[in-house]
Motif scaffolding. Structure first.
Motif, PDB file in Angstrom:
ATOM      1  N   VAL A   1     -18.893 -29.440 -24.477  1.00  0.00           N
ATOM      2  CA  VAL A   1     -18.369 -29.261 -23.055  1.00  0.00           C
ATOM      3  C   VAL A   1     -18.417 -30.455 -22.198  1.00  0.00           C
ATOM      4  O   VAL A   1     -17.269 -30.881 -21.510  1.00  0.00           O
ATOM      5  N   GLU A   2     -19.394 -31.247 -22.497  1.00  0.00           N
ATOM      6  CA  GLU A   2     -19.580 -32.565 -21.452  1.00  0.00           C
ATOM      7  C   GLU A   2     -18.506 -33.501 -21.877  1.00  0.00           C
ATOM      8  O   GLU A   2     -17.625 -34.005 -21.032  1.00  0.00           O
ATOM      9  N   ASN A   3     -18.085 -33.845 -23.302  1.00  0.00           N
ATOM     10  CA  ASN A   3     -17.166 -34.586 -23.922  1.00  0.00           C
ATOM     11  C   ASN A   3     -15.522 -33.876 -23.162  1.00  0.00           C
ATOM     12  O   ASN A   3     -14.769 -34.802 -22.858  1.00  0.00           O
ATOM     13  N   TYR A   4     -15.549 -32.586 -23.491  1.00  0.00           N
ATOM     14  CA  TYR A   4     -14.113 -32.021 -23.099  1.00  0.00           C
ATOM     15  C   TYR A   4     -13.982 -32.392 -21.364  1.00  0.00           C
ATOM     16  O   TYR A   4     -12.952 -32.815 -21.110  1.00  0.00           O
ATOM     17  N   LEU A   5     -15.069 -32.211 -20.784  1.00  0.00           N
ATOM     18  CA  LEU A   5     -14.779 -32.321 -19.148  1.00  0.00           C
ATOM     19  C   LEU A   5     -14.418 -33.690 -18.958  1.00  0.00           C
ATOM     20  O   LEU A   5     -13.983 -34.097 -17.931  1.00  0.00           O
ATOM     21  N   ASN A   6     -15.294 -34.644 -19.642  1.00  0.00           N
ATOM     22  CA  ASN A   6     -15.106 -36.065 -19.389  1.00  0.00           C
ATOM     23  C   ASN A   6     -13.602 -36.555 -19.876  1.00  0.00           C
ATOM     24  O   ASN A   6     -12.971 -37.323 -19.107  1.00  0.00           O
ATOM     25  N   ALA A   7     -13.224 -35.965 -20.904  1.00  0.00           N
ATOM     26  CA  ALA A   7     -11.813 -36.125 -21.212  1.00  0.00           C
ATOM     27  C   ALA A   7     -10.591 -35.679 -20.205  1.00  0.00           C
ATOM     28  O   ALA A   7      -9.562 -35.931 -20.349  1.00  0.00           O
ATOM     29  N   ASN A   8     -11.167 -34.582 -19.440  1.00  0.00           N
ATOM     30  CA  ASN A   8     -10.096 -33.890 -18.687  1.00  0.00           C
ATOM     31  C   ASN A   8     -10.784 -33.600 -17.405  1.00  0.00           C
ATOM     32  O   ASN A   8     -11.188 -32.555 -16.951  1.00  0.00           O
ATOM     33  N   PRO A   9     -10.829 -34.776 -16.745  1.00  0.00           N
ATOM     34  CA  PRO A   9     -11.338 -34.581 -15.324  1.00  0.00           C
ATOM     35  C   PRO A   9     -10.696 -33.562 -14.207  1.00  0.00           C
ATOM     36  O   PRO A   9     -11.274 -33.148 -13.271  1.00  0.00           O
ATOM     37  N   GLN A  10      -9.331 -33.359 -14.352  1.00  0.00           N
ATOM     38  CA  GLN A  10      -8.910 -32.336 -13.547  1.00  0.00           C
ATOM     39  C   GLN A  10      -9.267 -31.030 -13.909  1.00  0.00           C
ATOM     40  O   GLN A  10      -9.637 -30.404 -13.014  1.00  0.00           O
ATOM     41  N   VAL A  11      -9.604 -30.663 -15.153  1.00  0.00           N
ATOM     42  CA  VAL A  11     -10.102 -29.379 -15.486  1.00  0.00           C
ATOM     43  C   VAL A  11     -11.744 -29.359 -14.718  1.00  0.00           C
ATOM     44  O   VAL A  11     -12.116 -28.435 -14.352  1.00  0.00           O
ATOM     45  N   ARG A  12     -12.516 -30.463 -14.937  1.00  0.00           N
ATOM     46  CA  ARG A  12     -13.794 -30.591 -14.517  1.00  0.00           C
ATOM     47  C   ARG A  12     -13.716 -30.168 -12.831  1.00  0.00           C
ATOM     48  O   ARG A  12     -14.426 -29.506 -12.396  1.00  0.00           O
ATOM     49  N   ALA A  13     -12.643 -30.792 -12.260  1.00  0.00           N
ATOM     50  CA  ALA A  13     -12.782 -30.838 -10.737  1.00  0.00           C
ATOM     51  C   ALA A  13     -12.276 -29.380 -10.269  1.00  0.00           C
ATOM     52  O   ALA A  13     -12.915 -28.653  -9.363  1.00  0.00           O
ATOM     53  N   GLU A  14     -11.426 -28.768 -11.104  1.00  0.00           N
ATOM     54  CA  GLU A  14     -10.975 -27.508 -10.824  1.00  0.00           C
ATOM     55  C   GLU A  14     -12.096 -26.435 -11.098  1.00  0.00           C
ATOM     56  O   GLU A  14     -12.483 -25.469 -10.153  1.00  0.00           O
ATOM     57  N   LEU A  15     -12.777 -26.508 -12.096  1.00  0.00           N
ATOM     58  CA  LEU A  15     -13.838 -25.882 -12.445  1.00  0.00           C
ATOM     59  C   LEU A  15     -14.935 -25.979 -11.418  1.00  0.00           C
ATOM     60  O   LEU A  15     -15.872 -25.008 -11.009  1.00  0.00           O
ATOM     61  N   GLY A  16     -15.466 -27.038 -11.088  1.00  0.00           N
ATOM     62  CA  GLY A  16     -16.271 -27.563 -10.076  1.00  0.00           C
ATOM     63  C   GLY A  16     -16.015 -26.741  -8.728  1.00  0.00           C
ATOM     64  O   GLY A  16     -16.980 -26.248  -8.000  1.00  0.00           O
ATOM     65  N   ALA A  17     -14.701 -26.992  -8.220  1.00  0.00           N
ATOM     66  CA  ALA A  17     -14.324 -26.100  -7.231  1.00  0.00           C
ATOM     67  C   ALA A  17     -14.321 -24.619  -6.968  1.00  0.00           C
ATOM     68  O   ALA A  17     -14.803 -24.064  -6.077  1.00  0.00           O
ATOM     69  N   ILE A  18     -14.232 -24.104  -8.133  1.00  0.00           N
ATOM     70  CA  ILE A  18     -14.605 -22.492  -8.437  1.00  0.00           C
ATOM     71  C   ILE A  18     -15.971 -22.516  -8.524  1.00  0.00           C
ATOM     72  O   ILE A  18     -16.415 -21.233  -7.671  1.00  0.00           O
ATOM     73  N   ARG A  19     -16.916 -23.282  -8.730  1.00  0.00           N
ATOM     74  CA  ARG A  19     -18.207 -23.061  -8.758  1.00  0.00           C
ATOM     75  C   ARG A  19     -18.885 -23.369  -7.436  1.00  0.00           C
ATOM     76  O   ARG A  19     -20.054 -23.011  -7.182  1.00  0.00           O
TER      77      ARG A  19
END
Length: 124
Positions: A85-103
Motif C-alpha cells: 500500500v505504501e509503495n502504491y500510494l508513493n507511486a500514485n500521489p493523486q490517489v494518496r491525496a484523494e484518499l487522504g481527503a476522504i479520511r
C-alpha cells in the motif's frame, strides 16, 4: 478472484487507517468519554466513520484501477499489505491525496476529541 468482505475492508482500512469501529467502541467504554467536548461521543465518531466508509466505497467504485489494487491484496499478511500500500500510494500521489481527503473528517474528529496517540482511543 472475488475478495471476501472482511479482507477488502482490512485492505482499505490499512490504506486509510480508519480502525474506526473498534475505536468508537473503546471510546464509548472509556470513562473519559463523558467528559469529552461536545460532538465527541461514540455516536459522533461512528457517524463520521460511516461517512468516511461510504465515501471510500464510492471512490473505489468510481476508480476501478484503485479498487483492483486493493482487491489484489487478498491473502497477503498485514506486513506485506502495509508495504505494498505504501509503495502504491508513493507511486500514485493523486490517489494518496484523494484518499487522504476522504479520511480527513475522521482525522479531524480524532484530533478535536483528544486522540493524540493515533490509536483511535481518546486519551484519559
Amino acid at each position: 478472484m472475488l475478495l471476501s468482505a472482511r479482507t477488502a475492508r482490512r485492505a482499505v482500512a490499512g490504506a486509510v487507517g480508519t480502525g474506526a469501529l473498534t475505536g468508537a467502541l473503546l471510546f464509548a467504554a472509556s470513562p473519559a468519554a463523558m467528559a469529552e467536548p461536545p460532538n465527541c461521543t461514540a455516536a459522533d465518531l461512528a457517524g463520521v466513520a460511516s461517512g468516511v466508509s461510504a465515501s471510500t466505497s464510492a471512490y473505489l467504485f468510481t476508480h476501478p484501477d484503485v479498487n483492483y489494487f486493493f482487491t489484489s491484496l487478498e491473502g497477503k499478511n498485514r506486513d506485506e499489505v502495509r508495504v505494498e500500500v505504501e509503495n502504491y500510494l508513493n507511486a500514485n500521489p493523486q490517489v494518496r491525496a484523494e484518499l487522504g481527503a476522504i479520511r480527513q473528517p475522521l482525522v479531524d474528529i480524532k484530533n478535536r476529541c483528544g486522540d493524540t496517540n493515533g490509536d483511535g482511543i481518546a486519551d484519559t
